[in-house]
Design an enzyme around this catalytic site. Structure first.
Site, PDB file in Angstrom:
ATOM      1  N   HIS A 296      49.466  48.513  31.576  1.00 27.73           N
ATOM      2  CA  HIS A 296      49.597  49.529  32.625  1.00 27.73           C
ATOM      3  C   HIS A 296      51.007  49.516  33.196  1.00 27.73           C
ATOM      4  O   HIS A 296      51.508  48.463  33.584  1.00 27.73           O
ATOM      5  CB  HIS A 296      48.580  49.281  33.733  1.00 27.73           C
ATOM      6  CG  HIS A 296      47.211  49.761  33.374  1.00 27.73           C
ATOM      7  ND1 HIS A 296      46.390  50.404  34.253  1.00 27.73           N
ATOM      8  CD2 HIS A 296      46.555  49.723  32.199  1.00 27.73           C
ATOM      9  CE1 HIS A 296      45.267  50.727  33.636  1.00 27.73           C
ATOM     10  NE2 HIS A 296      45.334  50.314  32.393  1.00 27.73           N
TER      11      HIS A 296
ATOM     12  N   TYR B 166      44.198  53.215  44.155  1.00 25.97           N
ATOM     13  CA  TYR B 166      43.852  52.704  45.479  1.00 25.97           C
ATOM     14  C   TYR B 166      43.813  53.903  46.414  1.00 25.97           C
ATOM     15  O   TYR B 166      44.854  54.524  46.659  1.00 25.97           O
ATOM     16  CB  TYR B 166      44.912  51.709  45.966  1.00 25.97           C
ATOM     17  CG  TYR B 166      44.961  50.412  45.191  1.00 25.97           C
ATOM     18  CD1 TYR B 166      45.689  50.307  44.002  1.00 25.97           C
ATOM     19  CD2 TYR B 166      44.292  49.279  45.644  1.00 25.97           C
ATOM     20  CE1 TYR B 166      45.737  49.108  43.297  1.00 25.97           C
ATOM     21  CE2 TYR B 166      44.337  48.080  44.948  1.00 25.97           C
ATOM     22  CZ  TYR B 166      45.055  47.996  43.776  1.00 25.97           C
ATOM     23  OH  TYR B 166      45.109  46.810  43.082  1.00 25.97           O
TER      24      TYR B 166
ATOM     25  N   PRO C  20      40.876  41.360  47.729  1.00 21.51           N
ATOM     26  CA  PRO C  20      41.170  41.809  46.360  1.00 21.51           C
ATOM     27  C   PRO C  20      42.153  42.993  46.262  1.00 21.51           C
ATOM     28  O   PRO C  20      42.625  43.292  45.157  1.00 21.51           O
ATOM     29  CB  PRO C  20      39.804  42.183  45.792  1.00 21.51           C
ATOM     30  CG  PRO C  20      38.908  42.340  46.966  1.00 21.51           C
ATOM     31  CD  PRO C  20      39.452  41.498  48.064  1.00 21.51           C
TER      32      PRO C  20
ATOM     33  N   LYS D  56      45.318  39.961  43.308  1.00 21.92           N
ATOM     34  CA  LYS D  56      46.172  38.772  43.240  1.00 21.92           C
ATOM     35  C   LYS D  56      45.448  37.436  43.080  1.00 21.92           C
ATOM     36  O   LYS D  56      46.079  36.424  42.770  1.00 21.92           O
ATOM     37  CB  LYS D  56      47.053  38.707  44.502  1.00 21.92           C
ATOM     38  CG  LYS D  56      48.084  39.808  44.569  1.00 21.92           C
ATOM     39  CD  LYS D  56      49.092  39.660  43.463  1.00 21.92           C
ATOM     40  CE  LYS D  56      49.916  40.895  43.240  1.00 21.92           C
ATOM     41  NZ  LYS D  56      50.379  41.037  41.867  1.00 21.92           N
TER      42      LYS D  56
ATOM     43  N   TYR E 235      53.315  44.039  42.904  1.00 23.92           N
ATOM     44  CA  TYR E 235      52.151  44.335  42.063  1.00 23.92           C
ATOM     45  C   TYR E 235      52.277  43.661  40.695  1.00 23.92           C
ATOM     46  O   TYR E 235      51.295  43.123  40.178  1.00 23.92           O
ATOM     47  CB  TYR E 235      52.011  45.854  41.920  1.00 23.92           C
ATOM     48  CG  TYR E 235      50.713  46.285  41.280  1.00 23.92           C
ATOM     49  CD1 TYR E 235      49.481  46.057  41.898  1.00 23.92           C
ATOM     50  CD2 TYR E 235      50.706  46.943  40.046  1.00 23.92           C
ATOM     51  CE1 TYR E 235      48.290  46.453  41.314  1.00 23.92           C
ATOM     52  CE2 TYR E 235      49.523  47.351  39.457  1.00 23.92           C
ATOM     53  CZ  TYR E 235      48.315  47.105  40.099  1.00 23.92           C
ATOM     54  OH  TYR E 235      47.137  47.496  39.512  1.00 23.92           O
TER      55      TYR E 235
HETATM   56  P1  RFL Z   1      36.460  30.389  40.893  1.00 25.75           P
HETATM   57  O1  RFL Z   1      36.520  31.489  39.886  1.00 25.75           O
HETATM   58  O2  RFL Z   1      35.681  30.615  42.127  1.00 25.75           O
HETATM   59  O3  RFL Z   1      35.885  29.113  40.125  1.00 25.75           O
HETATM   60  C1  RFL Z   1      35.479  27.953  40.812  1.00 25.75           C
HETATM   61  C2  RFL Z   1      34.474  27.218  39.952  1.00 25.75           C
HETATM   62  O4  RFL Z   1      34.092  26.008  40.605  1.00 25.75           O
HETATM   63  C3  RFL Z   1      32.678  25.875  40.585  1.00 25.75           C
HETATM   64  N1  RFL Z   1      32.280  25.040  41.734  1.00 25.75           N
HETATM   65  C4  RFL Z   1      31.995  23.735  41.629  1.00 25.75           C
HETATM   66  N2  RFL Z   1      31.971  22.916  40.570  1.00 25.75           N
HETATM   67  C5  RFL Z   1      31.635  21.626  40.808  1.00 25.75           C
HETATM   68  N3  RFL Z   1      31.312  21.145  42.049  1.00 25.75           N
HETATM   69  C6  RFL Z   1      31.346  21.943  43.125  1.00 25.75           C
HETATM   70  N4  RFL Z   1      31.052  21.450  44.349  1.00 25.75           N
HETATM   71  C7  RFL Z   1      31.687  23.294  42.937  1.00 25.75           C
HETATM   72  N5  RFL Z   1      31.796  24.349  43.769  1.00 25.75           N
HETATM   73  C8  RFL Z   1      32.162  25.397  43.028  1.00 25.75           C
HETATM   74  C9  RFL Z   1      32.166  27.297  40.649  1.00 25.75           C
HETATM   75  O5  RFL Z   1      30.841  27.405  40.145  1.00 25.75           O
HETATM   76  C10 RFL Z   1      33.191  28.021  39.764  1.00 25.75           C
HETATM   77  O6  RFL Z   1      32.820  28.029  38.408  1.00 25.75           O
HETATM   78  O7  RFL Z   1      37.913  29.906  41.342  1.00 25.75           O
HETATM   79  P2  RFL Z   1      39.309  29.877  40.540  1.00 25.75           P
HETATM   80  O8  RFL Z   1      39.143  29.227  39.209  1.00 25.75           O
HETATM   81  O9  RFL Z   1      40.304  29.369  41.507  1.00 25.75           O
HETATM   82  O10 RFL Z   1      39.627  31.420  40.201  1.00 25.75           O
HETATM   83  C11 RFL Z   1      39.907  32.341  41.222  1.00 25.75           C
HETATM   84  C12 RFL Z   1      39.462  33.736  40.821  1.00 25.75           C
HETATM   85  O11 RFL Z   1      38.125  33.688  40.359  1.00 25.75           O
HETATM   86  C13 RFL Z   1      39.575  34.739  41.984  1.00 25.75           C
HETATM   87  O12 RFL Z   1      40.754  34.506  42.726  1.00 25.75           O
HETATM   88  C14 RFL Z   1      39.604  36.204  41.492  1.00 25.75           C
HETATM   89  O13 RFL Z   1      38.390  36.571  40.892  1.00 25.75           O
HETATM   90  C15 RFL Z   1      39.917  37.158  42.655  1.00 25.75           C
HETATM   91  N6  RFL Z   1      39.848  38.557  42.250  1.00 25.75           N
HETATM   92  C16 RFL Z   1      40.892  39.163  41.579  1.00 25.75           C
HETATM   93  N7  RFL Z   1      41.969  38.439  41.211  1.00 25.75           N
HETATM   94  C17 RFL Z   1      42.982  39.005  40.481  1.00 25.75           C
HETATM   95  O14 RFL Z   1      43.970  38.318  40.173  1.00 25.75           O
HETATM   96  N8  RFL Z   1      42.910  40.324  40.055  1.00 25.75           N
HETATM   97  C18 RFL Z   1      41.848  41.122  40.367  1.00 25.75           C
HETATM   98  O15 RFL Z   1      41.793  42.276  39.909  1.00 25.75           O
HETATM   99  C19 RFL Z   1      40.796  40.557  41.187  1.00 25.75           C
HETATM  100  N9  RFL Z   1      39.726  41.287  41.532  1.00 25.75           N
HETATM  101  C20 RFL Z   1      38.708  39.318  42.588  1.00 25.75           C
HETATM  102  C21 RFL Z   1      38.675  40.698  42.210  1.00 25.75           C
HETATM  103  C22 RFL Z   1      37.624  38.755  43.257  1.00 25.75           C
HETATM  104  C23 RFL Z   1      36.523  39.527  43.568  1.00 25.75           C
HETATM  105  N10 RFL Z   1      35.423  38.883  44.230  1.00 25.75           N
HETATM  106  C24 RFL Z   1      34.101  38.961  43.782  1.00 25.75           C
HETATM  107  C25 RFL Z   1      35.700  37.880  45.224  1.00 25.75           C
HETATM  108  C26 RFL Z   1      37.609  41.481  42.545  1.00 25.75           C
HETATM  109  C27 RFL Z   1      36.526  40.906  43.259  1.00 25.75           C
HETATM  110  C28 RFL Z   1      35.380  41.828  43.628  1.00 25.75           C
HETATM  111  C1  PHB Z   2      39.359  45.323  39.118  1.00 28.60           C
HETATM  112  O1  PHB Z   2      39.641  45.957  38.085  1.00 28.60           O
HETATM  113  O2  PHB Z   2      38.288  44.701  39.233  1.00 28.60           O
HETATM  114  C2  PHB Z   2      40.311  45.327  40.259  1.00 28.60           C
HETATM  115  C3  PHB Z   2      41.478  46.075  40.177  1.00 28.60           C
HETATM  116  C4  PHB Z   2      42.367  46.075  41.235  1.00 28.60           C
HETATM  117  C5  PHB Z   2      42.079  45.328  42.354  1.00 28.60           C
HETATM  118  C6  PHB Z   2      40.926  44.575  42.438  1.00 28.60           C
HETATM  119  C7  PHB Z   2      40.033  44.578  41.381  1.00 28.60           C
HETATM  120  O3  PHB Z   2      42.954  45.331  43.399  1.00 28.60           O
END
Ligand code: RFL
Ligand code: PHB
Length: 389
Positions: free
Chosen positions: A72, A200, A292, A296, A384
């Site tokens: 993108h 957005y 989100p 990031k 971004y």
């Molecule tokens: P995670 O993915 O939460 O993984 C943590 C792992 O640890 C386990 N755990 C344990 N294990 C052992 N003992 C315990 N006591 C434990 N407690 C927890 C959990 O089961 C899990 O498997 O953290 P990590 O690895 O730091 O990764 C972070 C990312 O997952 C998170 O920052 C992103 O998903 C955020 N996010 C986005 N980030 C982006 O860079 N680009 C995006 O487009 C983006 N979109 C999003 C998002 C997060 C979202 N939600 C649901 C919060 C969109 C959404 C909707």
């Molecule tokens: C996604 O594709 O899930 C997504 C894209 C942009 C964002 C957050 C999530 O800022």
């Protein structure tokens, strides 16, 4: 069990770190609370910076990313239906890649056995011990039996609700937090995206986001109140609200279909300092959360892992402690700038219940400024695509 690095959590941070250590010949074991199936089911991030794609390339785990990732070169802002295109690559020479976190996690988990990266799934009661000594250890229960891992270093990659951060004493730990008075309702559907770039959209009725996972799979979100219940959001209601908020031009291009996933996530900004205590290090959501908006979270986890890998490799292979001593400060500098961008974009694009007509005029003025200022667009583009490491 004995290892050099015990990693708590098999999310993207723990898996990328584990693979990076194994690649350098350092022993690592991951302890994960949930099952492999549950980790593989999580639908989360979609937009990857170079920080993340470069790390996957370095790990030799980018085969599918290269084939299926969508490049993108821009992003689209919409204000009450008015469309503003930001040409990200024109301003930065860089692009972002759309490739689901679910797919990254799958690629990393599938490659673990052949790379000698052990993962203990469904480990209950994970506890950290003696983290400020040179012989820290982790205890847990798996398959009904107690387990123990003795390590030289423990890395907490266990997300916001994990146990690792709590092992840093209150007297040392400082937490900074902003909880937002709304969440995002997300829908995944097997329909073509309504627009080639991520959108957005700011609207009187609240924020909306249009993203995708592939040319045939779309990911959409709308801002909802914290008291909203998923059962009250039929697919019909969701599509109607989304179209309205995207405005006539883009809303008309939304193709609807049955949702294959629907969930509500609260929005939060959070940082815990420091990210090291003795022989315990934190990386990813265990140490910080961004809303989100701006995509990031996963990318910050990747930059933490990149810094920490460099530091741990210097330590284990050359006995050089400069990297591990500087890790927390180095990572936090980039984290705070990324917190700022995510907070800024959240404030700019959402409706806050406490805000009135004045704040809405401020948002309008800022979006008008962005539309007509190359400098403002360059600021957005630079953040971004991801700040330099
Ligand atoms: P995670 O993915 O939460 O993984 C943590 C792992 O640890 C386990 N755990 C344990 N294990 C052992 N003992 C315990 N006591 C434990 N407690 C927890 C959990 O089961 C899990 O498997 O953290 P990590 O690895 O730091 O990764 C972070 C990312 O997952 C998170 O920052 C992103 O998903 C955020 N996010 C986005 N980030 C982006 O860079 N680009 C995006 O487009 C983006 N979109 C999003 C998002 C997060 C979202 N939600 C649901 C919060 C969109 C959404 C909707
Ligand atoms: C996604 O594709 O899930 C997504 C894209 C942009 C964002 C957050 C999530 O800022």
């Amino acid at each position: 069990m004995k290892t050099q690095v015990a990693i708590i959590g098999a999310g993207p941070a723990g898996l990328m770190l584990g693979h990076g250590l194994r690649q350098a010949g350092i022993d690592a074991v991951i302890v994960e609370r949930t099952s492999k199936a549950r980790v593989l089911q999580r639908i989360r991030a979609g937009v990857l910076e170079r920080t993340t794609t470069d790390l996957l390339t370095r790990l030799g785990l980018d085969h599918r990313l290269k084939v299926e990732g969508l490049l993108h070169t821009g992003l689209t802002l919409v204000n009450d239906g008015h469309v503003i295109d930001v040409e990200v690559t024109k301003h930065t020479g860089r692009h972002v890649t759309v490739y689901g976190q679910t797919e990254i996690t799958r690629d990393l988990i599938e490659a673990a056995p052949e790379r000698g990266l052990a993962i203990i799934w469904e480990a209950a009661e994970v506890a950290l011990h003696d983290v400020d000594s040179t012989a820290p250890f982790v205890t847990f229960a798996a398959n009904g039996a107690p387990g123990r891992i003795d390590a030289q270093v423990i890395v907490g990659c266990d997300g916001f609700h994990g146990a690792a951060r709590q092992a840093i004493p209150n007297t040392v730990r400082r937490e900074f937090e902003r909880a937002y008075p709304f969440g995002w309702l997300g829908v995944l559907a097997d329909v073509p995206p309504c627009h080639p770039e991520v959108v957005y959209a700011s609207h009187e009725r609240g924020f909306a986001l249009a993203s995708m996972r592939s040319p045939t799979r779309s990911r959409y979100y709308i801002q909802v109140g914290l008291d909203e219940k998923i059962e009250d959001w039929s697919d019909y209601r969701f599509w109607d609200e989304l179209r309205l908020r995207l405005g006539p031009e883009l809303g008309a291009k939304v193709i609807t279909g049955p949702s294959i996933e629907k969930s509500i996530a609260p929005l939060r900004s959070f940082v815990s300092e420091p990210m090291r205590h003795g022989n315990l290090f934190l990386a990813g959501d265990a140490a910080h959360i961004v809303p989100p908006t701006g995509a990031k979270g996963l990318n910050l986890a990747s930059s933490d892992v990149t810094y920490l890998l460099e530091a741990l490799i210097d330590w284990f292979t050359c006995g050089d402690a400069a990297g591990i001593n500087g890790y927390s400060d180095r990572a936090l500098r980039r984290i705070w700038k990324t917190e700022r961008f995510s907070w800024y974009l959240t404030k700019l694009m959402h409706r806050f219940p406490e805000d009135g007509a004045f704040e809405r005029r401020m948002q309008n003025a800022e979006l008008d400024y962005i539309e007509h200022s190359e400098a403002a667009q360059a600021m957005i583009a630079e953040n971004y695509v991801g700040l330099p490491l």
